[in-house]
Design an enzyme around this catalytic site. Structure first.
Site, short mmCIF file in Angstrom:
data_model
loop_
_atom_site.label_atom_id
_atom_site.label_comp_id
_atom_site.label_asym_id
_atom_site.label_seq_id
_atom_site.Cartn_x
_atom_site.Cartn_y
_atom_site.Cartn_z
N ARG A 58 0.86 -1.13 -0.13
CA ARG A 58 -0.17 -0.04 -0.01
C ARG A 58 0.68 1.14 0.06
O ARG A 58 0.68 2.02 -0.91
CB ARG A 58 -0.82 -0.06 1.28
N THR A 59 1.90 1.26 1.00
CA THR A 59 2.43 2.60 0.82
C THR A 59 3.26 3.14 0.03
O THR A 59 3.38 4.00 -0.58
CB THR A 59 3.48 2.61 2.34
N LYS A 86 25.44 -5.49 -1.30
CA LYS A 86 26.72 -5.44 -1.24
C LYS A 86 27.49 -5.06 -0.08
O LYS A 86 28.73 -5.01 0.02
CB LYS A 86 27.27 -5.13 -2.61
N ARG A 108 11.45 3.47 3.69
CA ARG A 108 10.92 2.44 4.82
C ARG A 108 12.12 1.67 5.22
O ARG A 108 12.86 1.12 4.44
CB ARG A 108 9.90 1.35 4.34
N HIS A 136 5.00 5.49 11.67
CA HIS A 136 4.57 5.56 10.53
C HIS A 136 3.67 6.59 10.14
O HIS A 136 2.29 6.40 9.97
CB HIS A 136 3.69 4.35 10.33
N1 CP Z 1 -0.32 -0.16 6.08
C1 CP Z 1 0.79 -0.53 5.34
O1 CP Z 1 1.97 0.17 5.64
O2 CP Z 1 0.79 -1.43 4.31
P1 CP Z 1 1.95 -1.84 3.45
O3 CP Z 1 3.24 -2.54 4.20
O4 CP Z 1 1.41 -2.65 2.54
O5 CP Z 1 2.64 -0.45 3.04
#
Ligand code: CP
Length: 312
Positions: A58-59, A86, A108, A136
């Protein structure tokens, strides 16, 4: 309006006014979703890099879509096939991104603090797309947007967050945002998955889901994060479902106008059943759609907000 931040790292840094500015901008961005051509020239000539050291559907996808609808060029770095394997360090990767002309880096990372480190290392705007068990922020923003869209306001609502609070960056970011907006927040889950000291953030803690569900205006069900549980913190998944899952029976306890949220991806049959996902009170698909609008707003604002077409 006065959003002046170059980076978005933590919800705990944001004032209620800054959060509201993001949500108002997201509402303006969402207006283009119904258009045949979903493009605005706002970020034309800018480069956004998606740097994901952990899996995401999603993100990552919604940041990509948001950037493309704002006319940015998008580069996705798949860490598994990059020079990170590496042994390249995060700061060396940052220098490479800078040399490639990145204007925005969405990161992320499994380690808390990695986005903040990156923000200190490069000129580009840095957006935290989830760092370890820390924060998040864009997930919390899209959750707030979804609640505000459905309920008109967040202030005074009773929001119940259920599940693995210990490992959840979503819970932490939500708590900061909800408290900034004046919501009443209760967390519920097994004692082993609730960190100590949450009450200091103004959050109520309970272990009795059946008692708290009838009082909830919003119930946010968290994913059981099997990948972050290195010791046996719950006896079994079946036991977890019996004690804390949003089951068909527990749907009956919810108010008729309660909202059901889940950040995804869901472990169906563990923390939530399919009937709950399909329930008319669920806003899980709207959360995904709203994620694009919120991320458009964040991209717009961290780059200086220079397009009257988006200004809320
Ligand atoms: N909610 C969320 O962060 O989903 P993803 O891990 O799919 O990005």
């Amino acid at each position: 309006m006065g959003f002046t931040r170059k980076h978005l790292i933590r919800m705990r840094d944001l004032s209620a006014a800054e959060i509201q500015e993001i949500l108002d901008t997201a509402a303006a961005c969402k207006d283009i979703f119904g258009r045949e051509v979903k493009k605005m020239p706002t970020l034309r000539g800018q480069v956004m890099v998606n740097l994901f050291y952990e899996p995401s559907t999603r993100t990552r996808t919604s940041f990509e879509l948001a950037a493309k609808w704002l006319s940015a060029d998008v580069v996705n770095i798949a860490v598994a096939s990059s020079s990170v394997v590496k042994g390249e360090s995060l700061t060396d990767t940052a220098k490479t991104l800078a040399a490639l002309g990145a204007d925005i880096v969405v990161i992320r990372h499994p380690s808390a603090g990695a986005p903040a480190l990156l923000a200190r290392s490069i000129e580009a705007a840095v957006i935290n797309a989830g760092d370890g068990m820390h924060e998040h922020p864009t997930q919390a923003l899209l959750d707030l947007f979804t609640i505000q869209e459905a309920k008109g306001s967040v202030a005074g609502l009773h929001v119940v967050i259920v599940g693995d609070i210990l490992h959840s960056r979503v819970a932490r970011s939500n708590i900061w945002g909800l408290r900034a907006f004046g919501a009443r927040v209760t967390v519920v889950g097994p004692p082993t998955l609730i960190p100590p000291g949450l009450e200091e953030l103004g959050v109520h803690v309970t272990y009795d889901i059946d008692k708290v569900l009838p009082e909830a205006d919003v119930v946010n069900i968290l994913r059981i994060q099997r990948e972050r549980q290195h010791t046996a913190l719950i006896p079994s998944l079946r036991e977890y479902t019996r004690c804390f899952g949003l089951t068909r029976e527990r749907l009956e306890l919810l108010k008729p106008d309660a909202l059901i949220l889940h950040p995804g991806p869901a472990n169906l049959g563990v923390e939530i059943v399919q009937d709950a996902v399909a329930d008319p009170r669920a806003r899980i698909h709207e959360q995904v759609t709203n994620g694009v609008a919120v991320r458009m707003a964040v991209l717009y604002l961290v780059t200086g907000g220079r397009d009257d077409a988006v200004a809320a």
